[in-house]
Design a protein around this motif. Structure first.
Motif, mmCIF file in Angstrom:
data_model
loop_
_atom_site.group_PDB
_atom_site.id
_atom_site.type_symbol
_atom_site.label_atom_id
_atom_site.label_comp_id
_atom_site.label_asym_id
_atom_site.label_seq_id
_atom_site.Cartn_x
_atom_site.Cartn_y
_atom_site.Cartn_z
ATOM 1 N N LYS A 59 0.829 -1.201 0.000
ATOM 2 C CA LYS A 59 0.000 0.000 0.000
ATOM 3 C C LYS A 59 0.864 1.252 0.000
ATOM 4 O O LYS A 59 0.519 2.258 -0.639
ATOM 5 N N ASP A 60 1.985 1.211 0.703
ATOM 6 C CA ASP A 60 2.880 2.369 0.715
ATOM 7 C C ASP A 60 3.362 2.708 -0.692
ATOM 8 O O ASP A 60 3.516 3.885 -1.042
ATOM 9 N N ASP A 61 3.627 1.665 -1.505
ATOM 10 C CA ASP A 61 4.028 1.917 -2.890
ATOM 11 C C ASP A 61 2.925 2.650 -3.645
ATOM 12 O O ASP A 61 3.198 3.532 -4.463
ATOM 13 N N LEU A 62 1.682 2.284 -3.362
ATOM 14 C CA LEU A 62 0.554 2.946 -4.020
ATOM 15 C C LEU A 62 0.442 4.399 -3.572
ATOM 16 O O LEU A 62 0.181 5.293 -4.389
ATOM 17 N N VAL A 63 0.647 4.646 -2.294
ATOM 18 C CA VAL A 63 0.566 6.017 -1.780
ATOM 19 C C VAL A 63 1.651 6.891 -2.411
ATOM 20 O O VAL A 63 1.393 8.029 -2.814
ATOM 21 N N VAL A 64 2.857 6.356 -2.515
ATOM 22 C CA VAL A 64 3.946 7.096 -3.161
ATOM 23 C C VAL A 64 3.580 7.400 -4.619
ATOM 24 O O VAL A 64 3.789 8.518 -5.104
ATOM 25 N N ALA A 65 3.029 6.416 -5.310
ATOM 26 C CA ALA A 65 2.648 6.617 -6.717
ATOM 27 C C ALA A 65 1.510 7.629 -6.845
ATOM 28 O O ALA A 65 1.481 8.427 -7.790
#
Length: 217
Positions: A59-65
């Motif tokens: 999910k953190d990767d999605l937030v960064v994106a």
């Protein structure tokens, strides 16, 4: 400082990845990061779990994106202003001022996505917080460049104050629903720049040299 260098994980762009990002953008901005789970994003984006995790391992990767996508939109908008008005630094200042006034007047306005997201990630070394910090530094640099182009005697310190004013107006608008603060914001903005709006021509607004010196700028 150069524009934020954000590495979006998940491989090349694809329709599925774009659907995930569009859905996450809507949900994260409208509801909040912590309130939205991965399963909800998957369901509303209409993608398989395997597809989601292939593009965004966490999910953190999605937030960064999500934030990186917003960064790209902001940079493209400024690039258009510069292309349409080359050699006119005042247009850059107008752009950053008008941007917040326009956004605050939209019914779906929920404040600044960068400030809102940073508030949900307390660790200042987290990748999400780094994206936020880089974006705010980018805004400060662009403001300082524009002020330098106008011959301002304290461009860096004034750029920092303009960003502070901008952030405060956005937060106040989202929390208190300001409906008549645009004029006051614009007036304060241009007084800091040293170029008072029409009707305030008699106001003294010489930038404080001591403030610039104390900031080491």
């Amino acid at each position: 400082m150069s524009a934020p260098a954000v590495q979006e994980r998940g491989g090349p762009a694809s329709p599925a990845r774009e659907r995930i990002l569009v859905t996450a953008d809507r949900l994260f901005y409208g509801t909040g990061i912590r309130a939205v789970g991965v399963e909800r994003v998957i369901t509303e984006a209409g993608v398989a779990r395997m597809t989601f995790f292939r593009h965004f391992p966490s999910k953190d990767d999605l937030v960064v994106a999500f934030l990186a996508r917003r960064v790209g939109t902001a940079q493209e908008a400024l690039a258009r202003v510069r292309a349409e008005h080359p050699g006119e630094p005042r247009r850059v200042l107008e752009h950053f001022a008008a941007q917040v006034s326009d956004e605050a007047g939209v019914a779906e306005f929920r404040g600044c996505e960068f400030v809102n997201t940073a508030a949900e990630f307390y660790d200042s070394t987290h990748p999400v917080r780094r994206v936020v910090a880089d974006h705010r530094a980018w805004i400060t640099e662009r403001l300082a460049e524009a002020l330098t182009g106008l011959g301002h005697p304290a461009p860096r310190r004034t750029a920092e104050l303009l960003l502070m004013l901008r952030t405060g107006f956005i937060v106040a608008s989202s929390l208190e629903g300001l409906t008549s603060g645009d004029a006051e914001f614009e007036r304060a903005w241009w007084l800091l720049v040293g170029d008072p709006p029409d009707g305030d021509a008699g106001t003294s607004c010489e930038p404080a040299q001591a403030g610039e010196n104390s900031a080491g700028g």
